[in-house]
Design an enzyme around this catalytic site. Sequence first.
Site, mmCIF file in Angstrom:
data_model
loop_
_atom_site.group_PDB
_atom_site.id
_atom_site.type_symbol
_atom_site.label_atom_id
_atom_site.label_comp_id
_atom_site.label_asym_id
_atom_site.label_seq_id
_atom_site.Cartn_x
_atom_site.Cartn_y
_atom_site.Cartn_z
ATOM 1 C CG HIS A 197 4.369 -7.247 -0.170
ATOM 2 N ND1 HIS A 197 3.242 -6.463 -0.208
ATOM 3 C CD2 HIS A 197 4.138 -8.188 0.782
ATOM 4 C CE1 HIS A 197 2.355 -6.914 0.667
ATOM 5 N NE2 HIS A 197 2.878 -7.960 1.282
ATOM 6 C CE LYS A 221 6.130 -3.045 -5.447
ATOM 7 N NZ LYS A 221 5.695 -3.601 -4.166
ATOM 8 C CE1 TYR A 264 1.604 -1.694 -5.798
ATOM 9 C CE2 TYR A 264 0.128 -0.363 -4.477
ATOM 10 C CZ TYR A 264 0.541 -1.602 -4.927
ATOM 11 O OH TYR A 264 -0.098 -2.740 -4.505
ATOM 12 C CG ASP A 321 1.545 -8.896 4.244
ATOM 13 O OD1 ASP A 321 2.041 -9.528 3.287
ATOM 14 O OD2 ASP A 321 1.062 -7.763 4.119
#
Length: 185
Positions: free
Chosen positions: A62, A72, A132, A170
Amino acid sequence: MINAIKTDIDGVWIIEPKVFGDSRGYFFESFSQRDFEQAIGPVKFVQDNESMSTYGVMRGLHFQRPPYTQSKLVRCVKGAVLDVAVDIRKGSPTYGHYVSVELTESNHRQFFIPKGFAHGFAVLSDVAVFQYKCDEFYHPESEGGISILDESLGIDWQIPTGKALLSDKDTRHPLLKDLETPFKY
């Protein structure tokens, strides 16, 4: 205090915190803005996320498109994951290359993925809790991705294909060769 480990791709870092342990257990600073900025540089995190997944779950790869790109800082607080960052910056000498690291509850490692990278992970343990920090809020209209099963990337996810569990979304991401990347080096 952290140990910031350079990877083969500029800007992607593995971070090892200083862990203090004794007969009672352990203690460590999971995040210090001061230490992070001294080791990596200035990043202002604005959102924390957490996911729980079971063995074989693969999430990714992603990214968020401009103007809502994200960096991130990720870690696994329970279980184990294989975490991967893929360089998708057109013109980069490492375009299409990746860095992977095993993040576990016992090694306490963290992984910093800057803007311009696609990110994903595979759960290697029975259960994994993954956290995250993001430096931009989630904007569903700017979601993007590349196929986590793109064989041209050469990633060994350590999950047999028959055991992989992917979301419907996905499974629809394009291969890297078909991606119109919004990122420039």
